[in-house]
Design a protein around this motif. Sequence first.
Motif, PDB file in Angstrom:
ATOM      1  N   LEU A  53       0.928  -1.150   0.045  1.00  0.00           N
ATOM      2  CA  LEU A  53       0.118  -0.019   0.181  1.00  0.00           C
ATOM      3  C   LEU A  53       0.924   1.402   0.025  1.00  0.00           C
ATOM      4  CD1 LEU A  53      -2.589  -0.911   2.805  1.00  0.00           C
ATOM      5  CD2 LEU A  53      -2.601  -1.038   0.234  1.00  0.00           C
ATOM      6  N   MET A  54       0.816   2.096  -1.198  1.00  0.00           N
ATOM      7  CA  MET A  54       1.463   3.288  -1.155  1.00  0.00           C
ATOM      8  C   MET A  54       0.704   4.395  -2.054  1.00  0.00           C
ATOM      9  SD  MET A  54       5.355   2.083  -2.446  1.00  0.00           S
ATOM     10  CE  MET A  54       4.780   1.016  -3.570  1.00  0.00           C
ATOM     11  N   THR A  83       5.569  -6.283   3.192  1.00  0.00           N
ATOM     12  CA  THR A  83       4.191  -5.522   3.576  1.00  0.00           C
ATOM     13  C   THR A  83       3.568  -5.853   5.173  1.00  0.00           C
ATOM     14  OG1 THR A  83       2.015  -5.423   3.157  1.00  0.00           O
ATOM     15  CG2 THR A  83       3.282  -7.391   2.232  1.00  0.00           C
ATOM     16  N   ALA A  84       2.989  -5.204   5.573  1.00  0.00           N
ATOM     17  CA  ALA A  84       2.160  -5.656   6.990  1.00  0.00           C
ATOM     18  C   ALA A  84       0.919  -6.464   6.359  1.00  0.00           C
ATOM     19  CB  ALA A  84       2.163  -4.335   7.734  1.00  0.00           C
ATOM     20  N   LEU A  85       0.615  -6.593   5.197  1.00  0.00           N
ATOM     21  CA  LEU A  85      -0.481  -7.512   4.747  1.00  0.00           C
ATOM     22  C   LEU A  85       0.081  -8.711   5.050  1.00  0.00           C
ATOM     23  CD1 LEU A  85      -1.670  -5.453   1.656  1.00  0.00           C
ATOM     24  CD2 LEU A  85      -2.904  -5.546   4.082  1.00  0.00           C
ATOM     25  N   ASP A  86      -0.176  -9.438   6.209  1.00  0.00           N
ATOM     26  CA  ASP A  86       0.557 -10.919   6.372  1.00  0.00           C
ATOM     27  C   ASP A  86      -0.124 -11.755   6.244  1.00  0.00           C
ATOM     28  OD1 ASP A  86      -0.838 -10.333   8.590  1.00  0.00           O
ATOM     29  OD2 ASP A  86       0.437 -10.156  10.144  1.00  0.00           O
ATOM     30  N   LYS A 105       6.320  -7.412   7.740  1.00  0.00           N
ATOM     31  CA  LYS A 105       6.840  -6.436   8.457  1.00  0.00           C
ATOM     32  C   LYS A 105       6.309  -7.068   9.932  1.00  0.00           C
ATOM     33  CE  LYS A 105       6.498  -2.454   5.598  1.00  0.00           C
ATOM     34  NZ  LYS A 105       5.635  -1.192   5.185  1.00  0.00           N
ATOM     35  N   PRO A 106       6.849  -6.904  11.004  1.00  0.00           N
ATOM     36  CA  PRO A 106       8.178  -6.512  11.077  1.00  0.00           C
ATOM     37  C   PRO A 106       9.361  -7.404  10.352  1.00  0.00           C
ATOM     38  CG  PRO A 106       7.683  -7.419  13.255  1.00  0.00           C
ATOM     39  CD  PRO A 106       6.685  -7.404  12.339  1.00  0.00           C
ATOM     40  N   LEU A 107      10.216  -6.543   9.853  1.00  0.00           N
ATOM     41  CA  LEU A 107      11.272  -7.338   8.902  1.00  0.00           C
ATOM     42  C   LEU A 107      12.500  -7.648   9.993  1.00  0.00           C
ATOM     43  CD1 LEU A 107      12.317  -8.226   6.123  1.00  0.00           C
ATOM     44  CD2 LEU A 107      13.329  -6.172   5.890  1.00  0.00           C
TER      45      LEU A 107
END
Lengths: 375, 149
Positions: A53-54, A83-86, A105-107
């Motif tokens: 998402l950007m 992405t945080a879309l996990d 994320k978290p990476l």
Amino acid sequence: MNVLIAEDDAMMRLMLQRAVEHQGHACLAAQDGLEAWQLFQAHTVDVVISDWLMPLMDGIELCRRVRQQMDRAVGYTYVFFLTALDDKEHMRTAMQEGADDYLTKPLDPTELWTRLRVAARVMSLYRQVAAHKAELERSNAELAQFASVVSHDLRSPLSSIAGFSQLLQEHYADHLDAKATKYVTGIMDATKRMHALIEDVLAYAQVGAQAPPAEPIDCAIVVERAVANLHAAIAERGALVTHADLPTVDADATQLSRVFQNLIGNAIKYCRETPRVAISAQREGAEWLFCVRDNGIGMEAADAERIFGIFQRAPSAAEYPGTGIGLAICQKTIERHGGRIWAESCVGKGTTFKFTLPAREAPVRDGGCPPPVEL
Amino acid sequence: MDDYLPKPVTVQRLEAVLTRWRPQTGPGAPDEAVDANALARLRDLQGAGRPDLLAELIAVYLRDTPPRLAALHDAVAGTDAEALRRAAHSLKGSSSQIGAVQMTRLCRDLEEQARTTDLRGATETLRRLDDAFDRVRAHLQALAGGSES
């Protein structure tokens, strides 16, 4: 490697940049998908690490554009999503759109470094394959060019030999005794065989040089054209050539017509009775299976495999004239159109040549797999 | 009703609810606010002879988070579920990376609440998020101040 980062969060961007540089890679960073796309077009990029998402352009659109670019240009680009879309659904979507890897994320930097090593390995293999492919294409083109030039250059001295032999025969017939006349006839027969050979080598080289244009053609028309070209042989032998309903396929009409002409011509040539040739086609899955059946002399099963090689002829065909190139041309043409060709035969019981061509309806692609990589 | 737990119950959701009602950690126990392992991972990225990366990351996070919280408040006030979801999502990403565990959970809750378009619970979640950020900020400022000296 050159790594392009697309990430709208300033902290994540800084962290990623440092993590990538830590491993000795060069790094470009963009704060949205559009800026990343502009950087991608202006630079050589090996790896893209993109957020989903950007603003302005999301990671999926960026990934699509990178893949489309790949179809046109020479190089491959390894694409990561970060992405945080996990959830699994997003992961599946990303891979379907052409992503090579998916990080959440978290990476953990160690994880990124491990995956970057995989990316470096894939890119190195890709480069090796691409280099080999370019080398093969170059040497193939050179060979085809060579065959074509040599055949052309052989034509004109051969025409002189044929021409002078003919003059000798026509104008000096009275001065030649029986033995000399026989020698001149021998020269003329040999030039005819050599002419056929040169034309066939030229045709073989041309099939290799040109990619077949994909235009829809009606096979019934193609077969009828082949039959028209064989008019003299058909009339001489009283051959009966028939065809059932034939489909429309994407192919080069001239090349496919030559395939039918070679197969029908062979059926007529290698036959002791009144030749009967039957052509048919049936749908098998995503392709059409064509059959050209004859009542000819047939051959051993082992020979049926061998005869597609260039200059290879079955022993049973030895007493008939031929260059041994016709079936090699057929095989090359069919394979270039995405099909296979083979022969089923029995000595004294005729032969059926079979080949396949892709059907026009696009096959249903498995949704779970990414599209194949075009090198 | 103080809280709710939607079905199907998952360990993650149950944990989120329980965390919310666990006795709050005050400024006296700042270690709870930020996960030490997450900070350790970021320290691994420090290159020799480069500026203090962790201090830089903290500075950027503390600079960018207040406007995001403001955007979350605006979204709730304007009952704009989509804006709420997006803002919560991006704050979740950076918060998880810096190790702000509780903020990450609350952002996830906000994302969930925005998805159901029932923003009634969001006001309370957002209040907790503000509190959690105060604690994270205190912790990170102390940390960055300590590493600069």
